[in-house]
Design a protein around this motif. Structure first.
Motif, short mmCIF file in Angstrom:
data_model
loop_
_atom_site.label_atom_id
_atom_site.label_comp_id
_atom_site.label_asym_id
_atom_site.label_seq_id
_atom_site.Cartn_x
_atom_site.Cartn_y
_atom_site.Cartn_z
N ALA A 274 0.83 -1.21 0.00
CA ALA A 274 0.00 0.00 0.00
C ALA A 274 0.86 1.26 0.00
O ALA A 274 0.59 2.22 -0.73
CB ALA A 274 -0.93 -0.01 1.22
N LEU A 275 1.92 1.26 0.81
CA LEU A 275 2.79 2.43 0.87
C LEU A 275 3.58 2.58 -0.44
O LEU A 275 3.78 3.71 -0.91
CB LEU A 275 3.75 2.32 2.06
N SER A 276 4.01 1.48 -1.00
CA SER A 276 4.74 1.54 -2.26
C SER A 276 3.89 2.23 -3.34
O SER A 276 4.38 3.10 -4.08
CB SER A 276 5.12 0.13 -2.72
N THR A 277 2.62 1.86 -3.41
CA THR A 277 1.72 2.47 -4.39
C THR A 277 1.51 3.95 -4.09
O THR A 277 1.54 4.80 -4.99
CB THR A 277 0.37 1.74 -4.38
N GLU A 278 1.32 4.28 -2.81
CA GLU A 278 1.09 5.66 -2.42
C GLU A 278 2.29 6.54 -2.75
O GLU A 278 2.15 7.65 -3.27
CB GLU A 278 0.79 5.74 -0.92
N LEU A 279 3.48 6.06 -2.45
CA LEU A 279 4.68 6.84 -2.73
C LEU A 279 4.89 7.01 -4.23
O LEU A 279 5.42 8.04 -4.67
CB LEU A 279 5.90 6.18 -2.09
N GLY A 280 4.49 6.03 -4.99
CA GLY A 280 4.61 6.14 -6.44
C GLY A 280 3.85 7.32 -7.02
O GLY A 280 4.22 7.87 -8.07
N SER A 281 2.81 7.75 -6.32
CA SER A 281 2.01 8.88 -6.80
C SER A 281 2.77 10.20 -6.71
O SER A 281 2.37 11.20 -7.32
CB SER A 281 0.70 8.98 -6.00
N MET A 282 3.89 10.24 -5.96
CA MET A 282 4.66 11.49 -5.85
C MET A 282 5.29 11.88 -7.18
O MET A 282 5.62 13.05 -7.40
CB MET A 282 5.75 11.34 -4.79
N LYS A 283 5.45 10.91 -8.05
CA LYS A 283 6.10 11.19 -9.33
C LYS A 283 5.35 12.24 -10.13
O LYS A 283 5.95 13.03 -10.87
CB LYS A 283 6.21 9.90 -10.14
N SER A 284 4.02 12.29 -9.96
CA SER A 284 3.23 13.26 -10.71
C SER A 284 3.27 14.65 -10.07
O SER A 284 2.88 15.64 -10.70
CB SER A 284 1.77 12.79 -10.81
N ARG A 285 3.73 14.74 -8.82
CA ARG A 285 3.74 16.03 -8.12
C ARG A 285 5.14 16.61 -7.94
O ARG A 285 5.28 17.80 -7.65
CB ARG A 285 3.07 15.87 -6.74
N ILE A 286 6.16 15.78 -8.07
CA ILE A 286 7.54 16.26 -7.91
C ILE A 286 8.25 16.10 -9.25
O ILE A 286 8.54 14.99 -9.69
CB ILE A 286 8.28 15.47 -6.81
#
Length: 284
Positions: free
Chosen positions: A15-27
């Protein structure tokens, strides 16, 4: 300008791996390296450290070298045991900028991501300060020194988590202190810096670096330490020309980038090139 920032998280669950992957669109420029591990491997466990290192090396390998603005930060929840952090530091400590996430956020995937995103903004000026010393001022700063082979109280300190809890002002003062100590080791007539084994380390001129990436050495640690130092990119090809202070053939025992000892006594060599990750050239 796009700035490559490799953001590594140790021991994430699915779950955390997926959540952290979403940072790619914001950073912008973010490369998220947060491999999911099995339940028993969650946290700063040795398997999680090894899995993250393999994933990072694979991601770094997609680029032959990195420009000055490139960054590498590593994140983990506060370890439960001191030996867990020691294991992490042994694997990543000299290459990445390491940050810990409060244990109160364990199993809170959204707040964990938000903490990392906020903290990334805070560490950017710190990484800029380190980059100025390790990259721009590499010839007069001790930050890119080969830590295994330059014997000195300075490198003994640089092997530790020396920047922990420092703000921008304190970090700047600490780096200036390192540079002042390093300046005292300068041997002007020999155009280099003398270590405790009476070896002279002369920073390579830009034209001697050939614009090539650092030799990778053997293993993940040697590879990452050849690209980054404390979270900032190293100048591609930068190394030190090392010789005896009295111009005798080198007699020293040196450590290779993968930790073995190389004795130079029988080689009758007048100099050797040592890279920041302790890769030795010419090879034996």
């Amino acid at each position: 300008m796009k700035i490559d920032h490799y953001i590594v998280f140790i021991g994430a669950n699915a779950a955390l791996s997926t959540e952290l992957g979403s940072m790619k669109s914001r950073i912008e420029g973010a490369h998220i390296v947060a491999p999911a591990v099995k339940k028993r491997q969650v946290g700063a466990t040795q398997p999680a450290i090894s899995i993250a290192m393999d994933a990072l090396v694979s991601e770094l390998g997609k680029t032959t070298s990195h420009s000055e603005p490139a960054r590498l930060s590593l994140w983990l929840y506060d370890p439960e045991k001191a030996d867990q952090f020691r294991g992490l530091w042994a694997a990543f400590g000299h290459s990445a900028w390491i940050e810990t996430v409060p244990r109160s956020l364990v199993n809170k995937v959204g707040p964990t991501r938000e903490f990392i995103e906020s903290r990334i903004n805070s560490i950017r000026p710190l990484l800029h300060e380190v980059s100025s010393a390790a990259y721009a001022k590499r010839k007069t700063s001790p930050l890119p020194l080969p830590l295994r082979n330059f014997t000195s109280p300075i490198t003994a300190k640089l092997k530790t988590y020396w920047y922990n809890d420092l703000d921008a002002e304190s970090l700047s003062k600490q780096i200036k202190s390192f540079k002042m100590q390093f300046r005292q080791l300068r041997e002007k007539t020999l155009d280099g810096y003398k270590d405790d084994k009476a070896l002279i380390f002369s920073p390579a001129k830009d034209e001697e670096c050939h614009g090539l990436a650092h030799p990778t050495g053997a293993g993940g640690k040697a590879f990452t330490c050849g690209r980054f130092r404390y979270g900032v990119a190293l100048f591609a090809g930068f190394h030190y020309d090392v010789r005896d202070a009295k111009n005798r053939p080198l007699q020293s025992d040196l450590e290779t980038s993968f930790g073995t000892v190389r004795s130079l006594k029988s080689e009758k060599r007048s100099y050797i090139n040592i890279f920041p990750n302790d890769h030795l050239l010419p090879e034996k």
